[in-house]
Scaffold this active site. Structure first.
Site, PDB file in Angstrom:
ATOM      1  N   ARG A 171       0.830  -1.214   0.000  1.00  0.00           N
ATOM      2  CA  ARG A 171       0.000   0.000   0.000  1.00  0.00           C
ATOM      3  C   ARG A 171       0.858   1.256   0.000  1.00  0.00           C
ATOM      4  O   ARG A 171       0.544   2.240  -0.673  1.00  0.00           O
ATOM      5  CB  ARG A 171      -0.961  -0.026   1.195  1.00  0.00           C
ATOM      6  CG  ARG A 171      -2.102  -1.021   0.953  1.00  0.00           C
ATOM      7  CD  ARG A 171      -3.065  -1.063   2.111  1.00  0.00           C
ATOM      8  NE  ARG A 171      -3.677   0.223   2.377  1.00  0.00           N
ATOM      9  CZ  ARG A 171      -4.145   0.595   3.566  1.00  0.00           C
ATOM     10  NH1 ARG A 171      -4.068  -0.227   4.595  1.00  0.00           N
ATOM     11  NH2 ARG A 171      -4.692   1.777   3.721  1.00  0.00           N
ATOM     12  N   VAL A 190      -5.227   7.263   5.456  1.00  0.00           N
ATOM     13  CA  VAL A 190      -3.882   7.251   6.046  1.00  0.00           C
ATOM     14  C   VAL A 190      -2.835   7.623   5.001  1.00  0.00           C
ATOM     15  O   VAL A 190      -1.642   7.531   5.257  1.00  0.00           O
ATOM     16  CB  VAL A 190      -3.567   5.853   6.646  1.00  0.00           C
ATOM     17  CG1 VAL A 190      -4.535   5.515   7.778  1.00  0.00           C
ATOM     18  CG2 VAL A 190      -3.597   4.748   5.579  1.00  0.00           C
ATOM     19  N   HIS A 196      -7.459   7.941  11.542  1.00  0.00           N
ATOM     20  CA  HIS A 196      -6.948   6.564  11.541  1.00  0.00           C
ATOM     21  C   HIS A 196      -5.432   6.501  11.398  1.00  0.00           C
ATOM     22  O   HIS A 196      -4.900   5.485  10.992  1.00  0.00           O
ATOM     23  CB  HIS A 196      -7.637   5.751  10.432  1.00  0.00           C
ATOM     24  CG  HIS A 196      -9.115   5.548  10.678  1.00  0.00           C
ATOM     25  ND1 HIS A 196      -9.996   5.124   9.705  1.00  0.00           N
ATOM     26  CD2 HIS A 196      -9.863   5.712  11.800  1.00  0.00           C
ATOM     27  CE1 HIS A 196     -11.217   5.044  10.223  1.00  0.00           C
ATOM     28  NE2 HIS A 196     -11.169   5.406  11.488  1.00  0.00           N
TER      29      HIS A 196
HETATM   30  P1  OAD Z   1     -14.853   2.606   2.076  1.00  0.00           P
HETATM   31  O1  OAD Z   1     -14.029   1.790   1.148  1.00  0.00           O
HETATM   32  O2  OAD Z   1     -15.675   1.889   3.084  1.00  0.00           O
HETATM   33  O3  OAD Z   1     -15.841   3.530   1.269  1.00  0.00           O
HETATM   34  C1  OAD Z   1     -15.416   4.282   0.186  1.00  0.00           C
HETATM   35  C2  OAD Z   1     -16.600   5.024  -0.369  1.00  0.00           C
HETATM   36  O4  OAD Z   1     -16.123   5.856  -1.402  1.00  0.00           O
HETATM   37  C3  OAD Z   1     -17.684   4.125  -0.958  1.00  0.00           C
HETATM   38  O5  OAD Z   1     -18.947   4.532  -0.458  1.00  0.00           O
HETATM   39  C4  OAD Z   1     -17.583   4.389  -2.456  1.00  0.00           C
HETATM   40  O6  OAD Z   1     -18.844   4.361  -3.109  1.00  0.00           O
HETATM   41  C5  OAD Z   1     -17.033   5.789  -2.484  1.00  0.00           C
HETATM   42  N1  OAD Z   1     -16.279   6.118  -3.709  1.00  0.00           N
HETATM   43  C6  OAD Z   1     -15.649   5.294  -4.576  1.00  0.00           C
HETATM   44  N2  OAD Z   1     -15.064   5.992  -5.557  1.00  0.00           N
HETATM   45  C7  OAD Z   1     -15.324   7.308  -5.309  1.00  0.00           C
HETATM   46  C8  OAD Z   1     -14.984   8.521  -5.955  1.00  0.00           C
HETATM   47  N3  OAD Z   1     -14.256   8.548  -7.058  1.00  0.00           N
HETATM   48  N4  OAD Z   1     -15.417   9.685  -5.390  1.00  0.00           N
HETATM   49  C9  OAD Z   1     -16.164   9.671  -4.265  1.00  0.00           C
HETATM   50  N5  OAD Z   1     -16.511   8.550  -3.626  1.00  0.00           N
HETATM   51  C10 OAD Z   1     -16.093   7.387  -4.125  1.00  0.00           C
HETATM   52  O7  OAD Z   1     -13.854   3.661   2.765  1.00  0.00           O
HETATM   53  P2  OAD Z   1     -14.029   4.471   4.118  1.00  0.00           P
HETATM   54  O8  OAD Z   1     -15.432   4.882   4.318  1.00  0.00           O
HETATM   55  O9  OAD Z   1     -12.957   5.487   4.132  1.00  0.00           O
HETATM   56  O10 OAD Z   1     -10.249   1.741   8.417  1.00  0.00           O
HETATM   57  O11 OAD Z   1     -13.664   3.359   5.172  1.00  0.00           O
HETATM   58  C11 OAD Z   1     -13.561   3.686   6.513  1.00  0.00           C
HETATM   59  C12 OAD Z   1     -12.510   2.823   7.171  1.00  0.00           C
HETATM   60  O12 OAD Z   1     -12.773   1.444   6.935  1.00  0.00           O
HETATM   61  C13 OAD Z   1     -11.108   3.009   6.609  1.00  0.00           C
HETATM   62  O13 OAD Z   1     -10.435   4.098   7.174  1.00  0.00           O
HETATM   63  C14 OAD Z   1     -10.445   1.725   6.993  1.00  0.00           C
HETATM   64  C15 OAD Z   1     -11.526   0.787   6.581  1.00  0.00           C
HETATM   65  O14 OAD Z   1     -11.523  -0.455   7.172  1.00  0.00           O
HETATM   66  C16 OAD Z   1      -9.306   0.992   8.989  1.00  0.00           C
HETATM   67  O15 OAD Z   1      -8.525   0.312   8.355  1.00  0.00           O
HETATM   68  C17 OAD Z   1      -9.310   1.101  10.487  1.00  0.00           C
END
Ligand code: OAD
Ligand code: ZN
Length: 253
Positions: free
Chosen positions: A78, A111, A127
């Site tokens: 990553r 991150v 995070h």
């Molecule tokens: P997710 O992978 O859960 O969600 C990403 C979101 O971004 C989804 O709802 C997609 O539809 C959306 N998405 C995809 N492409 C996009 C784009 N071009 N523009 C806008 N949105 C887009 O990621 P997070 O919500 O950040 O934590 O996840 C939260 C936490 O879960 C992360 O920080 C990580 C993960 O497990 C840890 O590792 C502790």
């Protein structure tokens, strides 16, 4: 207020620009989707990391204790992706908005440090940061500028294992970061929620807090989130495309 779900008519961009101008305090919450257009995979969704890997094998303290090499190999991969990536227009326009005091802090679950690389100076990292490392035995901590060559890396002071400076499942969030995020979200008159699936708490609670204190919530995400019904406006678009238009509307790019 009713939720309006819109795609990317110019009206939506104009409306958000107007709300931002009228808001005395705007904060931003971002997730992995804001970096998707920079080539960094998200966690959930069709091409998400959690479809290919099991989080309990890579992102928990137990996984690190039982197989630090495997965990580090994944973080190193990553780090390599992140090192090659460039901030996209969402990071860039948000950074410009912050430089002009149009928005307050950018609270991020990411991150990758791309908000800072785009020029944002006030970023609350809920995070942690993938470039930070800390010793599991002593107080040694430092910041890497490239992925470690030797896996797993060792502490230069005591020889124990170094671990990535990120938050894993089951771990508390950095105290200062979450305290500030809760405070900012409760003071915000408007929160822009960009590229997060809103599945992970306490981050997902922040827009609820803004709303409960009378602020407005705008969600920018191509797919639905559990908070869409609570939001004032949902823009089902990719972040890069939306912020390019918003940046033009605000005269920033
Ligand atoms: P997710 O992978 O859960 O969600 C990403 C979101 O971004 C989804 O709802 C997609 O539809 C959306 N998405 C995809 N492409 C996009 C784009 N071009 N523009 C806008 N949105 C887009 O990621 P997070 O919500 O950040 O934590 O996840 C939260 C936490 O879960 C992360 O920080 C990580 C993960 O497990 C840890 O590792 C502790
Ligand atoms: Zn040490």
């Amino acid at each position: 207020m009713n939720t309006w779900v819109v795609t990317l008519g110019e009206d939506a961009v104009k409306m958000v620009a107007q709300w931002i101008r009228e808001s005395s305090y705007t904060v931003v919450l971002t997730g992995a989707g804001v970096s998707a257009e920079s080539g960094i995979p998200t966690f959930r969704g069709r091409d998400g990391l959690w479809n290919k890997y099991r989080p309990e094998e890579l992102a928990t303290p137990e996984a690190f204790n039982s197989n630090p090499k495997r965990v580090w190999e994944w973080y190193k991969w990553r780090m390599e992706l992140i090192a090659k990536a460039q901030p996209n227009l969402a990071h860039i326009v948000l950074a410009k908005m912050q430089q002009k005091d149009t928005i307050g802090p950018i609270i991020t679950q990411n991150v990758d440090g791309l908000h800072q690389r785009a020029g944002a100076v006030d970023v609350v990292e809920l995070h942690g940061n993938i470039w930070r490392v800390k010793c599991i035995s002593c107080s040694y901590a430092s910041k890497l500028d490239s992925p470690p060559e030797e896996i797993p890396p060792r502490c230069p002071e005591c020889g124990s294992l170094l671990r990535p400076g990120v938050v894993w499942f089951g771990e508390p969030l950095p105290e200062q970061a979450i305290r500030r995020a809760l405070q900012e979200a409760s003071h915000a008159k408007l929160i822009l929620v960009v590229g997060t699936s809103l599945q992970v708490y306490p981050a997902a609670y922040l827009p609820v807090l803004t709303k409960n204190y009378g602020g407005h919530v705008v969600i920018i995400n191509p797919t639905p989130t559990p908070l869409d019904d609570e939001a004032d406006l949902v823009i089902r678009r990719e972040a890069g495309e939306f912020f390019e238009k918003l940046g033009k509307e605000l005269g920033l790019i």
